[in-house]
Design an enzyme around this catalytic site. Structure first.
Site, PDB file in Angstrom:
ATOM      1  N   CYS A 185       0.813  -1.190  -0.095  1.00  0.00           N
ATOM      2  CA  CYS A 185      -0.049  -0.108  -0.143  1.00  0.00           C
ATOM      3  C   CYS A 185       0.935   1.199   0.122  1.00  0.00           C
ATOM      4  O   CYS A 185       1.599   1.259   0.877  1.00  0.00           O
ATOM      5  CB  CYS A 185      -0.947  -0.115   1.377  1.00  0.00           C
ATOM      6  SG  CYS A 185      -1.608   1.625   1.528  1.00  0.00           S
TER       7      CYS A 185
ATOM      8  N   CYS B 123       0.443   3.303   3.244  1.00  0.00           N
ATOM      9  CA  CYS B 123       1.157   2.781   4.251  1.00  0.00           C
ATOM     10  C   CYS B 123       2.992   2.983   4.029  1.00  0.00           C
ATOM     11  O   CYS B 123       3.616   3.054   5.219  1.00  0.00           O
ATOM     12  CB  CYS B 123       1.047   1.387   4.394  1.00  0.00           C
ATOM     13  SG  CYS B 123      -0.428   0.876   5.063  1.00  0.00           S
TER      14      CYS B 123
ATOM     15  N   HIS C  21      -8.613   7.825   2.941  1.00  0.00           N
ATOM     16  CA  HIS C  21      -7.971   9.010   2.800  1.00  0.00           C
ATOM     17  C   HIS C  21      -8.983  10.085   2.582  1.00  0.00           C
ATOM     18  O   HIS C  21     -10.238   9.852   1.777  1.00  0.00           O
ATOM     19  CB  HIS C  21      -7.023   9.130   1.775  1.00  0.00           C
ATOM     20  CG  HIS C  21      -7.287   8.818   0.492  1.00  0.00           C
ATOM     21  ND1 HIS C  21      -7.351   7.472   0.066  1.00  0.00           N
ATOM     22  CD2 HIS C  21      -7.816   9.560  -0.520  1.00  0.00           C
ATOM     23  CE1 HIS C  21      -7.671   7.439  -1.070  1.00  0.00           C
ATOM     24  NE2 HIS C  21      -7.918   8.802  -1.590  1.00  0.00           N
TER      25      HIS C  21
HETATM   26  P1  5GP Z   1      -8.127   8.817  -4.946  1.00  0.00           P
HETATM   27  O1  5GP Z   1      -8.274   8.999  -6.389  1.00  0.00           O
HETATM   28  O2  5GP Z   1      -7.669   7.403  -4.398  1.00  0.00           O
HETATM   29  O3  5GP Z   1      -9.426   9.412  -4.035  1.00  0.00           O
HETATM   30  O4  5GP Z   1      -6.974   9.824  -4.468  1.00  0.00           O
HETATM   31  C1  5GP Z   1      -5.710   9.173  -4.306  1.00  0.00           C
HETATM   32  C2  5GP Z   1      -4.835  10.448  -4.364  1.00  0.00           C
HETATM   33  O5  5GP Z   1      -3.375  10.119  -4.090  1.00  0.00           O
HETATM   34  C3  5GP Z   1      -4.606  11.247  -5.875  1.00  0.00           C
HETATM   35  O6  5GP Z   1      -5.323  12.646  -5.349  1.00  0.00           O
HETATM   36  C4  5GP Z   1      -3.255  11.114  -6.122  1.00  0.00           C
HETATM   37  O7  5GP Z   1      -2.819  12.384  -6.760  1.00  0.00           O
HETATM   38  C5  5GP Z   1      -2.847  10.858  -4.562  1.00  0.00           C
HETATM   39  N1  5GP Z   1      -1.461  10.133  -4.597  1.00  0.00           N
HETATM   40  C6  5GP Z   1      -1.114   8.988  -5.158  1.00  0.00           C
HETATM   41  N2  5GP Z   1       0.079   8.513  -5.006  1.00  0.00           N
HETATM   42  C7  5GP Z   1       0.645   9.581  -4.394  1.00  0.00           C
HETATM   43  C8  5GP Z   1       2.008   9.721  -3.504  1.00  0.00           C
HETATM   44  O8  5GP Z   1       2.996   8.788  -3.867  1.00  0.00           O
HETATM   45  N3  5GP Z   1       2.102  10.787  -2.629  1.00  0.00           N
HETATM   46  C9  5GP Z   1       1.253  11.590  -2.864  1.00  0.00           C
HETATM   47  N4  5GP Z   1       1.457  12.720  -2.124  1.00  0.00           N
HETATM   48  N5  5GP Z   1      -0.105  11.658  -3.238  1.00  0.00           N
HETATM   49  C10 5GP Z   1      -0.304  10.608  -4.178  1.00  0.00           C
HETATM   50 ZN    ZN Z   2      -2.306   1.300   3.856  1.00  0.00          ZN
END
Ligand code: 5GP
Ligand code: ZN
Length: 114
Positions: A4, A7, A100
């Site tokens: 993950c 994580c 998140h």
């Molecule tokens: P979801 O689409 O799952 O609601 O949001 C995931 C978020 O995580 C996205 O806005 C994406 O830009 C962010 N994200 C993905 N990988 C990383 C990372 O390695 N570092 C950071 N800071 N944000 C990430």
């Molecule tokens: Zn996790």
């Protein structure tokens, strides 16, 4: 969860721009911001999303909203207003399956779309 990415951010394997943390939560800047201020707030204990909360792990998100309040203050967006989004499930756009909250602000936000 070893595979993950959130994580890995919590345990320092992947770097992040941290904003605030306590025993239970970590807030950091989203790598691909969709608004001027775009923070992510995650529980330090892994749970995939709201749908996976059970009696046993629901405490992982206890205190989430007061923590969000503090992150918004830290980012200086508390007075102007902000939005909290929890994408839950693939059809809602969830791509990282570690619960998140997106904290969006720093600009005028439209509704229903940013
Ligand atoms: P979801 O689409 O799952 O609601 O949001 C995931 C978020 O995580 C996205 O806005 C994406 O830009 C962010 N994200 C993905 N990988 C990383 C990372 O390695 N570092 C950071 N800071 N944000 C990430
Ligand atoms: Zn996790």
């Amino acid at each position: 969860m070893s595979d993950c990415i959130f994580c890995k951010i919590i345990n320092g394997e992947i770097p992040s721009k941290k904003i605030l943390e306590n025993d239970q939560f970590l807030a950091f800047h989203d790598i691909n911001p969709v608004t001027k201020v775009h923070a992510l707030i995650i529980p330090k204990n892994h749970v995939a999303n709201i749908a996976h909360l059970t009696e046993d792990n629901a405490s992982y998100v206890d205190g989430l909203l007061p923590f969000v309040r503090d992150v918004a203050k830290e980012l200086g967006i508390s007075a102007d207003g902000y939005r909290l989004v929890l994408n839950t499930g693939a059809k809602a756009g969830q791509t990282v399956f570690h619960l998140h909250a997106h904290l969006l602000g720093g600009q005028e936000l439209g509704w229903p779309e940013a």
